[in-house]
Design a protein around this motif. Structure first.
Motif, mmCIF file in Angstrom:
data_model
loop_
_atom_site.group_PDB
_atom_site.id
_atom_site.type_symbol
_atom_site.label_atom_id
_atom_site.label_comp_id
_atom_site.label_asym_id
_atom_site.label_seq_id
_atom_site.Cartn_x
_atom_site.Cartn_y
_atom_site.Cartn_z
ATOM 1 N N GLU B 50 -4.507 6.029 -4.447
ATOM 2 C CA GLU B 50 -5.379 7.107 -3.948
ATOM 3 C C GLU B 50 -6.772 7.023 -4.571
ATOM 4 O OE1 GLU B 50 -1.837 10.408 -3.017
ATOM 5 O OE2 GLU B 50 -2.922 10.437 -4.939
ATOM 6 N N ARG B 53 -8.620 4.212 -2.940
ATOM 7 C CA ARG B 53 -9.050 4.606 -1.601
ATOM 8 C C ARG B 53 -10.337 5.435 -1.677
ATOM 9 N NH1 ARG B 53 -7.768 3.234 3.759
ATOM 10 N NH2 ARG B 53 -8.100 5.015 5.110
ATOM 11 N N LYS B 54 -10.359 6.390 -2.622
ATOM 12 C CA LYS B 54 -11.566 7.219 -2.805
ATOM 13 C C LYS B 54 -12.762 6.347 -3.164
ATOM 14 C CE LYS B 54 -9.674 11.596 -4.340
ATOM 15 N NZ LYS B 54 -9.247 12.215 -5.599
ATOM 16 N N GLN B 57 -14.389 4.802 -0.182
ATOM 17 C CA GLN B 57 -14.970 5.644 0.866
ATOM 18 C C GLN B 57 -16.406 6.063 0.563
ATOM 19 O OE1 GLN B 57 -11.641 8.271 0.984
ATOM 20 N NE2 GLN B 57 -10.926 7.489 2.976
ATOM 21 N N TYR B 85 -0.433 1.310 -1.714
ATOM 22 C CA TYR B 85 -1.640 1.389 -0.898
ATOM 23 C C TYR B 85 -1.330 1.077 0.563
ATOM 24 C CZ TYR B 85 -6.513 0.876 0.508
ATOM 25 O OH TYR B 85 -7.714 1.031 1.149
ATOM 26 N N TYR B 89 -1.877 3.796 3.517
ATOM 27 C CA TYR B 89 -3.042 3.669 4.408
ATOM 28 C C TYR B 89 -2.894 2.604 5.492
ATOM 29 C CZ TYR B 89 -4.645 6.350 0.431
ATOM 30 O OH TYR B 89 -4.731 7.278 -0.561
ATOM 31 N N LEU B 93 -4.411 -3.850 0.726
ATOM 32 C CA LEU B 93 -5.372 -3.578 -0.351
ATOM 33 C C LEU B 93 -6.246 -4.801 -0.605
ATOM 34 C CD1 LEU B 93 -6.578 -1.949 -2.683
ATOM 35 C CD2 LEU B 93 -4.623 -2.624 -4.093
ATOM 36 N N ARG B 96 -8.868 -5.056 1.971
ATOM 37 C CA ARG B 96 -9.875 -4.014 1.793
ATOM 38 C C ARG B 96 -10.807 -4.382 0.635
ATOM 39 N NH1 ARG B 96 -10.911 1.395 3.843
ATOM 40 N NH2 ARG B 96 -12.996 1.703 3.000
#
Lengths: 344, 344
Positions: B50, B53-54, B57, B85, B89, B93, B96
């Motif tokens: 998490e 992910r933040k 963004q 991950y 989502y 990962l 990403r």
């Protein structure tokens, strides 16, 4: 045979046993093609050990009993009998067999008593004594699956405290060293994927090398020693399609007797068709003067694996049953032992 | 980096996982010498996922957060974060990260995300692209234990559907091929037994080859590629005792820059003293213009293993702490990442 027998009693490291479990699956898969017959009601290992002990006692040895027991027990059962015998009589069964038996029978039973992995490790080691027996090394390197070759190499290290690679390299030179260390060293990819373009280009390389009589060409050795068996078979097929003859035959035609070219041919045959290869080896061993060393090696090593198919191929090729051919060539208890392993 | 990242998502066969367990023991043994610092209270994989992910963004990427998480998680934890991950989502990962990061940082994080075995398989594969990077192949073949090299080769096969041996052989020729395929192919004996007479005779063979400038001598290659590391170190020591200089220095003195001789030197050093070897590699990477590829490779591959000792050797040799030398040579988030792996 004292030295060879004593090797058997060496301890085998834990790595070996870890991988042995994988191997058992392989063996189970093989049993459909095996000739070894084991009756459904087998005496207990202790009973077998007691019968063997009786056969050893008194004047002479009762070879018939020895054969009737040992030639009808699988690898696991033989191991259990050895353990039971040692516990009961405080002596090694293998050592006792050594003193009770003689000649070709002794050698065949000696080989038979090993489990398949140890046996190949021991055969490899014997093949490296004095003049190296290329053929045995190539068989072990090319007939076994990559995973099986690995466990044979692990067993070899556990027994001899050396790698098979270093011993092969130390006993060979030049082209033969390059070929044999490559064959035993490479951990081949075992997948079924085939690259047809690669098969085409490498078939052309092999053809070029044979045409120019450069069999020691480094590309020839590279291809044979490193490509997966599936890929090599695609290359061999491509060669045959293109030139109307197999690589093995092309090699035979291209040069007179030459040890290296003959090693290349053994390599190609062991990869292309191990069963046909063994059929031919038996045929050679049984014509002219019998080659007992080879005969017993092939019968013993394949009896628990694929000797049934080899036997069928032999009959198809010669119109003589293999057991009949063996009976013509050898005699006595040795004959009985080989025929028992053949399933008679 | 798209291609390289995508490799990561390939499936790995069951054989690989079987052997991975053995490898974990090796890793546990290594952690005392590792520089990686993992705090005792680590967030759950889901919390880490998490936070990552933040960090991805909004405008730009919060590299600081990415580094603060990933550079302080061990191999098992990184794997768990990747799994969490992906579940949360529905995206990879690693992919990403590829799109969020750039340059040297991207490359270093990319390498870091693999587990040690897969990483070496991937590094070997990259080393075989275009002009082959001999040094990386030799490191992988000679620094790893025989058992570890085997699992790297199994991982390589699972990822690329080829053997490492065939790819190395196909990308090299002549002496270099003989050396490198021998090094990656041989399953070396890993015992500690030493044959002192053999060490003496083979030290003499090496000396003769160096004296006559026949470094490509087949005996030279045979010895380096097949003997156990313990035996080779006995041979190297014998050489030094006899001739007052190490083989590595003798090779350096005997010939001007030559790719093959330099490959021989890397081989000798990786076998004789991998930690000293890596210290020297870092020293070279940090002098003159920084060699970022090598710098990140060594830091990333050794951080979970033995970077602490390499760091100590570096300080002893240069009187400059390794982190200080790195800070002088690189900057930004890339610098922070490397220093975090170094335990800062």
């Amino acid at each position: 045979m004292t030295l060879a027998f004593s090797i058997y009693t060496h301890s085998i490291g834990p790595l070996f046993f870890t991988c042995f479990r994988e191997r058992e699956t392989e063996e189970e898969r093989d049993t459909e093609m095996a000739t070894l017959t084991v009756s459904e009601l087998v005496p207990s290992p202790v009973e077998d050990a007691e019968q063997l002990r009786k056969a050893f006692q008194g004047w002479g040895t009762d070879e018939k009993t020895v054969i009737s027991i040992l030639a009808h027990r699988n690898s696991t059962q033989r191991k259990q009998i050895q353990q039971a015998y040692e516990e009961l009589y405080q002596e090694s069964l293998t050592k006792r067999l050594e003193s009770e038996l003689t000649g070709d029978l002794e050698k065949a039973v000696y080989r038979w008593m090993f489990n398949p992995i140890e046996r190949e490790a021991v055969l490899a080691n014997i093949a490296l004594k004095k003049t190296i027996d290329n053929q045995v090394i190539i068989e072990i390197a090319c007939v076994n699956s990559p995973a099986d070759l690995l466990v044979v190499k692990q067993a070899y290290q556990a027994l001899y405290k050396h790698s098979l690679e270093e011993d092969v390299a130390a006993h060979t030179t030049r082209d033969m060293r390059r070929l044999l260390t490559g064959l035993v060293g490479t951990y081949r990819y075992n997948g079924e994927e085939i690259d047809t373009r690669l098969a085409q280009s490498e078939a052309a390389i092999l053809h070029e090398a044979i045409k120019s009589k450069e069999h020691n060409h480094e590309e020839f050795i590279r291809i044979l020693t490193t490509r997966s068996k599936a890929q090599l078979n695609a290359t061999f097929n491509r060669y045959k399609d293109e030139h109307g003859t197999s690589i093995s035959k092309a090699l035979l035609a291209s040069e007179s007797a030459n040890e290296f070219v003959s090693a290349l041919r053994v390599t190609v045959k062991c990869i292309a068709s191990p069963l046909k290869y063994y059929e031919k080896v038996l045929r050679n061993a049984l014509t002219k003067s019998t080659d007992d060393d080879t005969l017993s090696r092939v019968i013993v090593t394949r009896a628990e694996k694929d000797l049934k198919e080899i036997k069928d191929l032999y009959l198809n090729r010669t119109n003589v049953p293999l057991d009949q051919a063996i009976s013509k060539s050898v005699s006595g208890h040795y004959e009985s032992f080989l025929l028992a392993l053949l399933g008679n």
